[in-house]
Write an enzyme that holds these catalytic residues in place. Structure first.
Site, mmCIF file in Angstrom:
data_model
loop_
_atom_site.group_PDB
_atom_site.id
_atom_site.type_symbol
_atom_site.label_atom_id
_atom_site.label_comp_id
_atom_site.label_asym_id
_atom_site.label_seq_id
_atom_site.Cartn_x
_atom_site.Cartn_y
_atom_site.Cartn_z
ATOM 1 N N ARG A 69 0.983 -1.478 0.151
ATOM 2 C CA ARG A 69 -0.048 0.445 -0.033
ATOM 3 C C ARG A 69 1.291 1.473 -0.507
ATOM 4 N NH1 ARG A 69 -4.123 -0.230 4.542
ATOM 5 N NH2 ARG A 69 -4.973 1.598 3.691
ATOM 6 N N HIS A 117 -6.242 8.594 12.015
ATOM 7 C CA HIS A 117 -6.563 7.053 11.634
ATOM 8 C C HIS A 117 -4.777 6.772 11.672
ATOM 9 C CE1 HIS A 117 -10.999 5.921 11.419
ATOM 10 N NE2 HIS A 117 -10.424 6.121 12.096
ATOM 11 N N CYS A 128 7.020 -1.284 22.812
ATOM 12 C CA CYS A 128 8.066 -0.377 23.448
ATOM 13 C C CYS A 128 7.587 0.944 22.748
ATOM 14 C CB CYS A 128 9.723 -0.471 23.589
ATOM 15 S SG CYS A 128 10.460 -0.018 22.388
ATOM 16 N N CYS A 153 12.929 -3.724 15.953
ATOM 17 C CA CYS A 153 13.084 -2.236 17.133
ATOM 18 C C CYS A 153 13.915 -1.813 17.426
ATOM 19 C CB CYS A 153 12.050 -2.510 18.193
ATOM 20 S SG CYS A 153 12.506 -1.519 19.170
ATOM 21 N N SER A 195 -17.765 6.811 4.586
ATOM 22 C CA SER A 195 -19.237 6.422 4.204
ATOM 23 C C SER A 195 -19.554 6.479 5.595
ATOM 24 C CB SER A 195 -19.121 4.762 4.361
ATOM 25 O OG SER A 195 -17.739 4.537 5.286
#
Ligand code: NAD
Ligand code: ZN
Length: 251
Positions: A69, A117, A128, A153, A195
């Protein structure tokens, strides 16, 4: 294209909130949520990929979907709707509250966008919460359905996750508060391409209306926003917004 009463309502407004959803980016080639699963992704429900349970079960599948995406977003361009909003914002302090996780508002020139979002181009540690800077999105789209190992991480070596709000998760407190403040202190909400079913974001027009604001919806289709909107413009955002901005004398 847009009736005189609607244009007059917009002209009379003093504090406007633009509340955008996936429909605004549809004409940039970024599909809306239900249309987003193409090719091999079609075998999944979006709620199966966009959740912390899905990530815990199969981090490579979920990270692969997000990289796909992100790569597609990097190839897309803001459309005439995003550009009209940015032009408008040059002349008038619109508050933009978006449910979109893309960066097309910003790439069109808009500023101070409240992302309810999250952001596809941000990431953080799933354990963490330490932020993890992402390198540029892959130049070529990874194959649909491709699994990609997430980064680890730097502090605790756990998986890094996408910086978006998943189904079942709470919104970031500061973003939610900023959105509520904007809704409760405006006199007009322009609900564009949403929507109106993803909560609590879908409450924005309701919060505004409770405080006396008017709601105008731009959406070619019926939506859950219909019940709260005073005016519906049943056309595509990329057509209507440049018309409105021109009628306001802002382009
Ligand atoms: P949605 O997919 O649920 O609804 C999109 C709405 O846009 C529909 O009502 C549709 O009729 C309308 N629409 C389609 N084309 C349009 C156009 N050209 N002009 C105006 N309206 C148009 O989207 P949502 O309400 O934003 O909620 C879905 C969730 O999915 C959000 O939480 C969002 O974070 C996420 N999402 C984001 C993106 C993105 O960032 N671009 C893309 C897909 C999904
Ligand atoms: Zn960590």
């Amino acid at each position: 294209m847009v009736s005189e009463p609607i244009l007059n309502t917009i002209k009379a407004a003093r504090r406007i909130v633009v509340f955008s959803g996936a429909g605004l980016s549809a004409e940039s080639g970024i599909p809306t949520f239900r249309d987003d699963l193409v090719g091999l992704w079609q075998q999944y429900d979006p709620e199966e990929l966009a959740s912390s349970e899905a990530f815990a079960k199969d981090p490579e599948l979920v990270w692969g979907w997000y990289e796909w995406r992100r790569s597609r977003l990097a190839q897309a361009q803001p459309n005439a709707g995003h550009i009209a909003i940015a032009q408008w914002q040059q002349h008038y302090p619109l508050t933009i509250v978006t449910q979109n996780v893309d960066n097309l508002h910003e790439r069109a020139g808009s500023y101070s966008v409240i992302h309810m979002h999250g952001d596809l181009n941000k990431a953080y540690c799933s354990q963490c919460k330490h932020p993890h800077p992402l390198v540029a999105a892959p130049a070529n789209l990874p194959p649909e359905g491709a699994r990609i190992q997430p980064p680890q991480c730097e502090l605790c070596q756990n998986w890094v996750r996408p910086g978006v709000v998943w189904f079942g998760e709470s919104l970031i407190d500061a973003d939610l508060r900023a959105a509520i403040y904007a809704a409760e202190n405006c006199d007009l909400v322009l609900a564009i391409g949403t929507s109106g079913v993803v909560q609590p974001a879908a409450l924005i027009p309701y919060w505004a209306k409770e405080k006396g604001a008017i709601v105008i919806q731009i959406n070619p289709n019926e939506s859950a926003i219909d019940v709260v909107s005073d005016f519906n413009v049943r056309q595509s955002a990329a057509k209507v917004l440049p018309f409105i901005v021109q009628a306001m004398g802002y382009n």
